[in-house]
Design an enzyme around this catalytic site. Structure first.
Site, mmCIF file in Angstrom:
data_model
loop_
_atom_site.group_PDB
_atom_site.id
_atom_site.type_symbol
_atom_site.label_atom_id
_atom_site.label_comp_id
_atom_site.label_asym_id
_atom_site.label_seq_id
_atom_site.Cartn_x
_atom_site.Cartn_y
_atom_site.Cartn_z
ATOM 1 N N GLU A 1 0.737 4.267 -10.387
ATOM 2 C CA GLU A 1 0.859 2.948 -10.615
ATOM 3 C C GLU A 1 -0.148 2.238 -9.716
ATOM 4 O O GLU A 1 -0.912 1.283 -9.897
ATOM 5 C CB GLU A 1 2.037 2.535 -10.473
ATOM 6 C CG GLU A 1 2.485 1.129 -10.941
ATOM 7 C CD GLU A 1 1.934 0.057 -9.858
ATOM 8 O OE1 GLU A 1 2.280 -1.298 -10.186
ATOM 9 O OE2 GLU A 1 2.116 0.554 -8.614
ATOM 10 N N GLU A 2 -0.075 2.517 -8.168
ATOM 11 C CA GLU A 2 -0.805 1.951 -7.195
ATOM 12 C C GLU A 2 -2.425 1.956 -7.487
ATOM 13 O O GLU A 2 -3.068 1.334 -6.621
ATOM 14 C CB GLU A 2 -0.415 2.449 -5.814
ATOM 15 C CG GLU A 2 1.290 2.100 -5.701
ATOM 16 C CD GLU A 2 1.435 0.712 -5.306
ATOM 17 O OE1 GLU A 2 0.530 -0.073 -5.529
ATOM 18 O OE2 GLU A 2 2.568 0.691 -4.963
ATOM 19 N N ASP B 1 8.615 0.015 -2.176
ATOM 20 C CA ASP B 1 7.720 0.086 -3.443
ATOM 21 C C ASP B 1 7.199 1.276 -3.921
ATOM 22 O O ASP B 1 6.367 1.894 -3.137
ATOM 23 C CB ASP B 1 6.481 -0.696 -3.146
ATOM 24 C CG ASP B 1 5.630 -0.995 -4.096
ATOM 25 O OD1 ASP B 1 5.803 -0.610 -5.379
ATOM 26 O OD2 ASP B 1 4.288 -1.576 -3.844
ATOM 27 N N ASP C 1 9.995 -3.079 -10.683
ATOM 28 C CA ASP C 1 9.085 -2.927 -9.632
ATOM 29 C C ASP C 1 9.773 -3.688 -8.799
ATOM 30 O O ASP C 1 10.546 -4.750 -9.015
ATOM 31 C CB ASP C 1 7.657 -3.337 -9.905
ATOM 32 C CG ASP C 1 6.623 -2.428 -9.077
ATOM 33 O OD1 ASP C 1 7.001 -2.252 -8.077
ATOM 34 O OD2 ASP C 1 5.559 -2.121 -9.645
ATOM 35 N N HIS D 1 7.945 3.316 -10.948
ATOM 36 C CA HIS D 1 6.767 4.336 -10.643
ATOM 37 C C HIS D 1 7.065 4.983 -9.436
ATOM 38 O O HIS D 1 7.948 4.515 -8.595
ATOM 39 C CB HIS D 1 5.341 3.644 -10.605
ATOM 40 C CG HIS D 1 5.301 2.627 -9.275
ATOM 41 N ND1 HIS D 1 4.795 3.026 -8.158
ATOM 42 C CD2 HIS D 1 5.324 1.195 -9.206
ATOM 43 C CE1 HIS D 1 4.799 2.052 -7.185
ATOM 44 N NE2 HIS D 1 5.041 0.686 -7.906
ATOM 45 N N HIS E 1 3.670 -3.020 0.952
ATOM 46 C CA HIS E 1 2.679 -2.469 1.524
ATOM 47 C C HIS E 1 2.458 -2.384 3.251
ATOM 48 O O HIS E 1 1.379 -2.149 3.571
ATOM 49 C CB HIS E 1 1.344 -2.874 0.659
ATOM 50 C CG HIS E 1 1.276 -2.512 -0.708
ATOM 51 N ND1 HIS E 1 0.053 -2.359 -1.454
ATOM 52 C CD2 HIS E 1 2.198 -2.188 -1.603
ATOM 53 C CE1 HIS E 1 0.322 -2.322 -2.663
ATOM 54 N NE2 HIS E 1 1.719 -1.953 -2.896
#
Length: 363
Positions: free
Chosen positions: A219-220, A189, A242, A79, A330
């Site tokens: 995606e998130e 990410d 991922d 992604h 994140h």
């Protein structure tokens, strides 16, 4: 890019990755929150156009680069979007309040530098944090929420309202650097997996199967781009790429590490959104063992990936997933080991190159 000392801020002589580190820096430092992946998409299209037979973008913004082979079709997906924010309110004083796009721990947001993407161009801002000695006991104990933070642009209120609109995207402002044997920065990410996808596409020539190299969107915020791809392409086999949790740091028991940096690419067995097809993850492991590629197994208690929607969006599809172990997910300082990135590229390449369409993934 050089700093004012004439040195390259991305360089660190203690590590020497085999992968395209300059491309990783470009991918991670390019901004793109869910639904606003345009700048990242341009980089991905440029790179995949050079190594695939056909390149296209769908109505959601997913990019598909296809290498023609046999009738059997394989999707490899990573992604493009990163966790970020959208402006939900501009105060009378010119401060910006945020709505989260993806999962954030609000505790890490204070005193971070951000980039606000306005129609007229980006603006640099900071998320405010007042001196701790000025806080009351009640303020110290208050639970932190994303809605409580504000962005200071350093501009008078009237200039802020001229430039900024509700709905403008906001991203963290961070460079990617080598740190010992690791790389660290924002948006590893999932840009590190975009890198592995692109590098594998560069290496794979004349496959026995048709391979679709896909960069997905959103995606998130719910694996949305992958759901559309699963229907539009309807592959015979799908492999998602991922990052995954590496809690191999102090204060975590070994059983809770999930993965460890430097131990190789992770072959996903499950996360909270998917249980991968046993025969697919078994073949991934067999290929890794045959090729001498360092690998580890991933059992992720919580968190989901595009794998889930690729498995079921257009009907039942056998799926596997490869993950790059990553610390501090994140946050603006995500960390991955250069050897694990190389191992991911190696295993992805070897798996697709050895796919004939004749392997039995039935249950």
């Amino acid at each position: 890019m050089e700093d004012d000392t004439g040195t390259d801020p991305h360089a660190d002589p203690t590590s020497d990755p085999d992968f395209d580190f300059d491309l990783l820096c470009e991918l991670t430092e390019t901004d793109g929150v869910p639904g606003y992946e345009d700048a990242v998409r341009a980089v991905v299209r440029r790179e995949l156009a050079a190594v695939t037979d056909e390149i296209r973008t769908d109505a959601m913004g997913n990019v598909v680069g296809t290498v023609e082979g046999g009738d059997y079709e394989v999707v490899v997906a990573a992604h493009m979007d990163e966790v970020g924010f959208m402006i939900r309110h501009v105060t009378d004083e010119g401060f910006l309040q945020l709505d989260a796009l993806g999962g954030w721990d609000p505790r890490i947001l204070r005193a971070q530098r951000v980039r606000v993407h306005t129609r007229a161009g980006p603006l640099t801002g900071v998320i405010g944090s007042v001196p701790p000695h000025t806080l009351t006991d009640e303020q110290r104990e208050q639970k932190q929420e994303v809605s409580d933070v504000y962005v200071d642009l350093g501009l008078p209120a009237e200039r802020v309202t001229e430039r900024v609109s509700v709905g403008d995207p906001v991203t963290m402002h961070q460079t990617t650097v080598q740190m010992g044997e690791h790389v660290t920065g924002k948006a590893l990410d999932d840009r590190v997996c975009l890198l592995t996808l692109i590098d594998a596409a560069r290496r794979i020539a004349n496959p026995d199967v048709t391979a679709h190299f896909v960069a997905t969107v959103q995606e998130e915020v719910g694996l949305r781009g992958a759901q559309a791809i699963g229907v539009d392409l309807d592959p015979d086999l799908a492999l998602a790429l991922d990052v995954t949790v590496a809690n191999d740091v102090p204060e975590f028991d070994a059983a809770d590490h999930v993965t460890e940096l430097g131990e190789g690419v992770a072959v996903k067995l499950k996360d909270s959104s998917v249980i991968t097809t046993p025969k697919v993850n078994r073949r991934l492991r067999d290929v890794a063992e045959r090729e001498g590629i360092a690998h580890q197994l991933e059992v992720l208690p919580s968190g989901g990936t595009d794998t889930a929607n690729l498995q079921r969006a257009g009907g039942a599809v056998p799926v596997g997933a490869l993950s790059v172990p990553t610390r501090y997910l994140h946050t603006p300082t995500e960390c991955a080991h250069v050897a694990d990135v190389d191992a991911t590229i190696d295993l992805l390449t070897a798996f697709v190159e050895s796919e004939t369409g004749d392997h039995d993934y039935s249950l």
